[in-house]
Design an enzyme around this catalytic site. Structure first.
Site, PDB file in Angstrom:
ATOM      1  CE1 TYR A   1      -3.008   3.067   0.567  1.00 38.43           C
ATOM      2  CE2 TYR A   1      -3.550   2.229   2.749  1.00 38.43           C
ATOM      3  CZ  TYR A   1      -3.733   3.164   1.752  1.00 38.43           C
ATOM      4  OH  TYR A   1      -4.626   4.186   1.922  1.00 38.43           O
TER       5      TYR A   1
ATOM      6  CE  LYS B   1      -6.239   2.503  -1.433  1.00 36.31           C
ATOM      7  NZ  LYS B   1      -6.594   3.068  -0.130  1.00 36.31           N
TER       8      LYS B   1
END
Length: 276
Positions: free
Chosen positions: A132, A156
């Site tokens: 992330y 992400k």
């Protein structure tokens, strides 16, 4: 393949700011069938303000509603020790898909990030682990080449990292990447991305799932309509946690309270959008 819409769900609290399990379950249940899955205990979920037991509870609630295949549990923390502990908790709850944010607060280099991710990956065993990246919030920038060396399954990408989505895809063509830019569904789909992780879809899922469906179908008119609606959601909510929580409250879930200090949400603007 259709780009998926994963809702980055807010964490709902009672008036005394204790975790509200009932409200969280109600929101997750309402979202089931409206989105493709959920991303829990992330930025929209105010993860820095949650303790380990609360994050374990949230993971369990999401897994009960969406199942392991459609739930990504965020296990990131400032310390590697805590991230590993959260990873073990998520696995014990039945998670098979995890996300871990880079270390934050203290400055780190690429090797430190790689070691942090490697510790979580080792603790995760056979589970899928996604990075992330949110440099705007963490202060940590990871280049596509540096990320490729982590051995993660994808990631992400939010903020400045999302702006380099194509570069990450080129560096890891076999990995799965989601954008944290809610309204970029069409660009992500055409760029071969997995989809978006969207906080806005926690309150108004349809514009984002309609947009994904229109792109998949090649329906230009439906795409323009859905894109306009998705852009309107972002304008109304401001793309902020407080805006998302207020919109969720207006949809009938929770009280809109945040644990983390934040500006007052645009209550009337959100209500006007909901009426439109």
């Amino acid at each position: 393949m259709r780009a998926e819409v994963l809702s980055a769900t807010p964490t709902l609290f009672r008036d005394d700011l204790v975790l509200d399990e009932g409200a969280n379950t109600a929101l997750l249940t309402w979202l089931h069938g409206r989105v493709d899955g959920v991303f829990v205990a992330g930025t929209t979920g105010e993860f820095p303000a949650l303790d380990r037991a609360e994050r374990r509870t949230l993971a369990g609630l999401a897994l009960d509603v969406f199942g392991a295949d459609r739930t990504i549990v965020h296990v990131g923390a400032a310390s590697t020790r805590e991230a590993v502990s959260l990873t073990r908790d998520a696995l014990a709850a039945g998670a098979t898909r995890l996300a871990v944010i880079t270390p934050y607060y203290l400055p780190v280099d690429a090797d430190t990030v790689r070691r942090h991710f490697a510790a979580v990956r080792e603790a995760a065993g056979d589970a899928d682990v996604y990075g992330y990246l949110f440099p705007d919030r963490t202060g940590v920038t990871v280049s596509p080449a540096e990320f490729a060396a982590t051995g993660l399954r994808g990631g992400k990408l939010s903020g400045a990292a999302a702006a380099r989505f194509a570069d990450f895809r080129a560096a890891l063509p076999d990995a799965r990447f989601w954008s944290g830019a809610d309204t970029d569904v069409a660009a992500v789909a055409r760029g071969g991305g997995a989809g978006v992780v969207s906080g806005l879809s926690s309150a108004f899922p349809e514009p984002f799932t309609d947009l994904a469906a229109a792109v998949e179908a090649g329906d230009a008119e439906a795409e323009r309509t859905a894109q306009s609606r998705a852009d309107a959601v972002r304008a109304a909510l401001g793309g902020t946690v407080e805006g998302i929580k207020e919109a969720v409250r207006q949809r009938g879930f929770g009280n809109g309270r945040l644990r983390m200090p934040a500006p007052a949400p645009p209550v009337e603007r959100i209500a006007a959008y909901a009426r439109s």
